[in-house]
Design a protein around this motif. Structure first.
Motif, short mmCIF file in Angstrom:
data_model
loop_
_atom_site.label_atom_id
_atom_site.label_comp_id
_atom_site.label_asym_id
_atom_site.label_seq_id
_atom_site.Cartn_x
_atom_site.Cartn_y
_atom_site.Cartn_z
N ILE A 85 -18.53 -2.86 -23.01
CA ILE A 85 -17.07 -3.04 -23.04
C ILE A 85 -16.67 -4.51 -23.24
N ASP A 86 -17.62 -5.34 -23.72
CA ASP A 86 -17.30 -6.75 -23.87
C ASP A 86 -16.25 -7.03 -24.94
N ASN A 87 -15.94 -6.03 -25.78
CA ASN A 87 -14.88 -6.21 -26.78
C ASN A 87 -13.59 -5.49 -26.39
N LYS A 88 -13.50 -5.04 -25.13
CA LYS A 88 -12.34 -4.27 -24.68
C LYS A 88 -11.60 -4.92 -23.52
N ILE A 89 -11.96 -6.14 -23.15
CA ILE A 89 -11.43 -6.73 -21.93
C ILE A 89 -10.09 -7.42 -22.20
N PHE A 90 -9.14 -7.15 -21.30
CA PHE A 90 -7.83 -7.81 -21.39
C PHE A 90 -7.77 -9.00 -20.44
N LEU A 107 -16.90 -17.74 -19.34
CA LEU A 107 -16.80 -16.36 -19.81
C LEU A 107 -15.92 -16.27 -21.05
N LYS A 108 -14.84 -17.05 -21.08
CA LYS A 108 -13.95 -17.05 -22.25
C LYS A 108 -14.70 -17.51 -23.50
N GLN A 109 -15.55 -18.51 -23.34
CA GLN A 109 -16.32 -19.00 -24.49
C GLN A 109 -17.23 -17.91 -25.04
N ARG A 110 -17.84 -17.15 -24.16
CA ARG A 110 -18.76 -16.09 -24.60
C ARG A 110 -18.00 -14.95 -25.27
N LEU A 111 -16.85 -14.56 -24.67
CA LEU A 111 -16.09 -13.45 -25.24
C LEU A 111 -15.37 -13.87 -26.52
N SER A 112 -15.13 -15.16 -26.69
CA SER A 112 -14.44 -15.63 -27.89
C SER A 112 -15.33 -15.58 -29.12
N ILE A 113 -16.64 -15.45 -28.90
CA ILE A 113 -17.57 -15.38 -30.04
C ILE A 113 -17.23 -14.21 -30.94
N ASN A 114 -16.92 -13.05 -30.32
CA ASN A 114 -16.55 -11.89 -31.14
C ASN A 114 -15.02 -11.73 -31.25
N ARG A 115 -14.31 -12.79 -30.85
CA ARG A 115 -12.83 -12.84 -30.97
C ARG A 115 -12.16 -11.61 -30.36
N SER A 116 -12.66 -11.21 -29.22
CA SER A 116 -12.12 -9.99 -28.61
C SER A 116 -10.96 -10.27 -27.67
N LEU A 117 -10.78 -11.53 -27.23
CA LEU A 117 -9.71 -11.84 -26.29
C LEU A 117 -8.38 -12.00 -27.02
N ALA A 122 -5.57 -16.98 -23.66
CA ALA A 122 -4.54 -17.63 -22.83
C ALA A 122 -4.06 -16.73 -21.70
N LEU A 123 -4.23 -15.43 -21.86
CA LEU A 123 -3.75 -14.48 -20.85
C LEU A 123 -4.88 -13.88 -20.03
N PHE A 124 -6.08 -14.44 -20.19
CA PHE A 124 -7.28 -13.81 -19.63
C PHE A 124 -7.34 -13.88 -18.11
N GLN A 125 -7.06 -15.05 -17.54
CA GLN A 125 -7.22 -15.22 -16.09
C GLN A 125 -5.93 -14.90 -15.33
#
Length: 485
Positions: A85-90, A107-117, A122-125
């Motif tokens: 679910i690493d591409n489904k996180i809000f 964590l944002k850096q890792r999830l930004s690799i597949n541009r899923s955020l 900016a709204l992640f935390q």
């Protein structure tokens, strides 16, 4: 994990893969006092296609030191990959522990690799609102009047003896017709709301406590005068607003993100009103709480402001009203509006659109107008232009343009959006994901209460893998995890 555990895990994995929108997370850490092992709990929250709210534990595991931000980020990333679910996180909701900022950035850096955020993260935390309220009230209670000390130690004295407390409840029931199922309570240092409940129950037993003071010489040091009881009543009324807001924020069986701004505004208004003329014994306390409020809520959370707009009773007009009263300006409203539009644009790009009108149908419309010189044609053309202008508005613009529901109207917000999804399909998808965001970490913290019961002095030799399996399996097999409001 046993075969039944693996089977249940596959069921949950299937549920997660079928989620139509995005998943929000809560996470927290806990250390067992009996084994000194550190555990992390990660809970997933989402709203399904039938507009039911779900939450599931997706990770409960012992941690190896160091317990720093990078290590926690490694653990969360591993969890998301394992569940796919690493591409489904809000979003992810956390308390104010200092290492969490490091964890989020990693964590944002890792999830930004597949541009899923969304919105570049900016709204992640999301910061746990219940935890912030806890810090605010605790700051005030540190300088509270010694009356609280007398209440606390009087209850402690009564509870030290089984026969003493039994006699106390017998008198309450037989002489004062009180319901003894409502017990005297002691507060704990880490939870201010336990102090409120301690005062609440003491007020309930006021007459019995006074009676006990007349018959027990040793209890006389804890007997409150009428003036002191009046202070308890005032403090109880003052803290009740914070208690009610905390209860709202801590709910897990209904959406809470839309309640954030109204809760914060209620706390702010309450503090400002009390500062106008507080009882002298509360003035220092209120001053300390206002300092903490300004520190933690000087900048309101953007994504949770957006959630307030998704409540049809509030929308932007409510934020407009609050900003004017707090800051004397609505400049901050522009930031919220821009964030909403940027977020909507991302959802719109991801949506599947119906094919545009064909050139043949356009020609037919033109032909009808050109071959008919009736005077009503101009009115018809104006009608078409107005309809065209309306259709060019985004769903977000149309929704905001509509009037607010009455603020006192009780609504089931999930049912509202379920019905509105026919008219606002893109906006409803956006609302579904925003409303699934929990504004407290209570869902993860409550798991640790189970852990405390499981890892007792008599079961302190259970292996961490066994603890993990028992807690996860209990959560996955529990009925009623989906709540239809």
């Amino acid at each position: 994990m046993t075969s039944s555990g693996k089977k249940e895990k596959e069921v949950v994995k299937s549920e997660l893969s079928a989620v139509v929108g995005r998943i929000s997370l809560t996470t927290d850490n806990w250390r067992s006092e009996h084994t000194m092992d550190e555990y992390i709990c990660i809970t997933g929250h989402w709203i399904d296609a039938n507009w039911k709210l779900h939450k599931k534990i997706i990770w409960f595991k012992d941690l190896m030191p160091p317990f720093d931000g990078i290590s926690i980020a490694d653990e969360v990333a591993l969890c998301l990959r394992e569940w796919g679910i690493d591409n489904k996180i809000f979003s992810i909701t956390l308390d104010n522990a200092s290492y969490n900022d490091v964890m989020v950035n990693s964590l944002k850096q890792r999830l930004s690799i597949n541009r899923s955020l969304l919105c570049d993260g900016a709204l992640f935390q999301v910061r746990c609102c219940s935890h912030i309220l806890n810090l605010i009230v605790k700051a005030g209670l540190k300088v509270a009047d010694e009356t609280i000390w007398k209440v606390r130690n009087g209850i402690k004295y009564l509870k030290k003896s089984v026969s003493r407390v039994k006699n106390f409840y017998d008198i309450a029931e037989k002489s004062y017709q009180l319901n003894k199922s409502k017990k005297l309570r002691l507060d704990v240092s880490v939870r201010w709301n336990s102090t409120f409940l301690m005062l609440d129950h003491a007020i309930y037993y006021k007459s019995v406590l006074e009676h006990w003071g007349r018959r027990d010489v040793a209890f006389k040091n804890f007997v409150l005068s009428e003036e002191e009881w009046e202070k308890v009543q005032i403090l109880h009324r003052f803290l009740k607003v914070f208690y009610d807001v905390t209860c709202k924020f801590s709910g897990s069986k209904y959406p809470t993100s839309n309640l954030y701004f109204r809760g914060v505004w209620k706390v702010y208004s309450h503090l400002m009103n009390e500062m106008k003329g507080p009882p002298s014994f509360l003035s220092e306390m209120i001053g300390k709480m206002k300092e903490k409020f300004d520190k933690y809520w000087r900048e309101y959370s953007l994504v949770l402001c957006c959630a307030t707009v998704m409540d049809p009773r509030y929308k932007l007009r409510y934020l407009d009203y609050c900003y004017k009263n707090v800051y004397g300006t609505t400049n901050r409203l522009g930031v919220v509006s821009d964030t909403l539009n940027n977020l909507y644009d991302e959802y719109e790009r991801q949506a599947t659109f119906a094919p545009p009108m064909t050139s043949v149908s356009c020609s037919a419309n033109n032909y009808l107008y050109e071959t008919n010189d009736d005077s009503s044609d101009q009115e018809y053309e104006d009608f078409l232009k107005s309809r065209s202008s309306q259709s060019e508005k985004t769903e977000l613009a149309q929704y905001l343009h509509e009037g607010n529901l009455a603020i006192r109207t009780e609504i089931d917000i999930l049912d509202y959006w379920k019905k509105a999804s026919g008219q606002f399909s893109i906006l409803a998808s956006m609302a579904r994901d925003i409303l699934a965001i929990p504004i407290s970490t209570v869902a993860s913290e409550s798991t640790f209460s189970i852990g405390k019961k499981l890892i007792s002095p008599w079961r302190s030799s259970l292996k961490p893998n066994t603890i993990q399996a028992l807690i996860c399996l209990e959560d996955w097999t529990r009925t009623g995890d989906a709540y239809e409001l």
